[in-house]
Design a protein around this motif. Structure first.
Motif, PDB file in Angstrom:
ATOM      1  N   ASN A 131      37.563  18.814  -5.231  1.00 20.91           N
ATOM      2  CA  ASN A 131      38.178  18.084  -6.329  1.00 20.91           C
ATOM      3  C   ASN A 131      37.909  18.709  -7.684  1.00 20.91           C
ATOM      4  O   ASN A 131      38.518  18.331  -8.664  1.00 20.91           O
ATOM      5  CB  ASN A 131      37.699  16.627  -6.345  1.00 20.91           C
ATOM      6  N   TYR A 132      36.996  19.633  -7.766  1.00 20.62           N
ATOM      7  CA  TYR A 132      36.664  20.232  -9.052  1.00 20.62           C
ATOM      8  C   TYR A 132      36.986  21.721  -9.030  1.00 20.62           C
ATOM      9  O   TYR A 132      37.215  22.309  -7.989  1.00 20.62           O
ATOM     10  CB  TYR A 132      35.189  20.015  -9.390  1.00 20.62           C
ATOM     11  N   THR A 133      37.014  22.285 -10.207  1.00 20.05           N
ATOM     12  CA  THR A 133      37.310  23.708 -10.318  1.00 20.05           C
ATOM     13  C   THR A 133      36.115  24.442 -10.904  1.00 20.05           C
ATOM     14  O   THR A 133      35.244  23.850 -11.526  1.00 20.05           O
ATOM     15  CB  THR A 133      38.536  23.948 -11.226  1.00 20.05           C
ATOM     16  N   SER A 134      36.092  25.733 -10.684  1.00 18.00           N
ATOM     17  CA  SER A 134      35.040  26.573 -11.249  1.00 18.00           C
ATOM     18  C   SER A 134      35.727  27.695 -12.023  1.00 18.00           C
ATOM     19  O   SER A 134      36.416  28.522 -11.430  1.00 18.00           O
ATOM     20  CB  SER A 134      34.178  27.144 -10.124  1.00 18.00           C
ATOM     21  N   GLY A 135      35.545  27.674 -13.336  1.00 16.33           N
ATOM     22  CA  GLY A 135      36.170  28.715 -14.153  1.00 16.33           C
ATOM     23  C   GLY A 135      37.684  28.640 -14.136  1.00 16.33           C
ATOM     24  O   GLY A 135      38.353  29.661 -14.230  1.00 16.33           O
ATOM     25  N   GLY A 136      38.232  27.440 -13.969  1.00 18.04           N
ATOM     26  CA  GLY A 136      39.681  27.272 -13.963  1.00 18.04           C
ATOM     27  C   GLY A 136      40.333  27.483 -12.611  1.00 18.04           C
ATOM     28  O   GLY A 136      41.533  27.316 -12.468  1.00 18.04           O
ATOM     29  N   GLU A 137      39.560  27.875 -11.601  1.00 21.40           N
ATOM     30  CA  GLU A 137      40.117  28.084 -10.263  1.00 21.40           C
ATOM     31  C   GLU A 137      39.592  27.028  -9.313  1.00 21.40           C
ATOM     32  O   GLU A 137      38.407  26.718  -9.304  1.00 21.40           O
ATOM     33  CB  GLU A 137      39.748  29.474  -9.734  1.00 21.40           C
ATOM     34  N   ARG A 138      40.492  26.482  -8.507  1.00 22.27           N
ATOM     35  CA  ARG A 138      40.110  25.477  -7.523  1.00 22.27           C
ATOM     36  C   ARG A 138      39.326  26.146  -6.394  1.00 22.27           C
ATOM     37  O   ARG A 138      39.679  27.227  -5.935  1.00 22.27           O
ATOM     38  CB  ARG A 138      41.352  24.803  -6.962  1.00 22.27           C
TER      39      ARG A 138
END
Length: 145
Positions: A35-42
């Protein structure tokens, strides 16, 4: 309690085999988005799943790469050594239930919709419509409550 619920897409077509005693076993993998992204990437997690007996046969028959499924099962950790001798741990899902979530219209030839056998009372091979006929009604606009 060891119970997991996952919804994801099959990353490859299911592989159906049998154990030496003749028990059906189906192996497949699913990709589950976080459900969350890291650095704008899923982020996506990949899980190897195993379904046994009739459940495995159904998965192999009706699911294919790209189909969305819901998996209910238990988590199993497996330790092994890779080809370089490094000790690794794999996470596997032992399936208790698999629900097919891809709509029939998008599943192509996956066989979700079985043919409805024609009734003996129908003539010339006609089939009854699987949807009930809609009936019109006279609505005078008054709310009955």
């Amino acid at each position: 309690m060891n119970k997991v619920f996952l919804i994801g897409n099959l990353t490859r077509d299911p592989e159906l085999t049998e154990t030496s005693s003749g028990v059906a076993i189906c192996r497949f993998a699913i990709a589950v988005n976080r459900n969350y992204t890291s650095g704008g990437e899923r982020q996506t997690d990949f899980f190897n799943c195993t379904a046994w007996r009739g459940l495995g046969e159904n998965v192999a028959r009706y699911a294919k790469k790209g189909n969305k499924v819901a998996v209910v099962g238990s988590v199993e950790l497996r330790n092994y050594e890779d080809s370089q001798g490094v000790r690794r741990t794999a996470v596997d899902i032992n399936c208790n239930d698999v629900e097919f979530l891809t709509p029939r219209s998008q599943s192509g030839d996956s066989g979700y919709e079985a043919d409805i056998p024609s009734s003996a009372s129908q003539s010339h091979g006609e089939r009854r419509s699987s949807k009930p006929a809609l009936q019109s009604f006279d609505d005078d606009g008054d709310i009955p409550f």
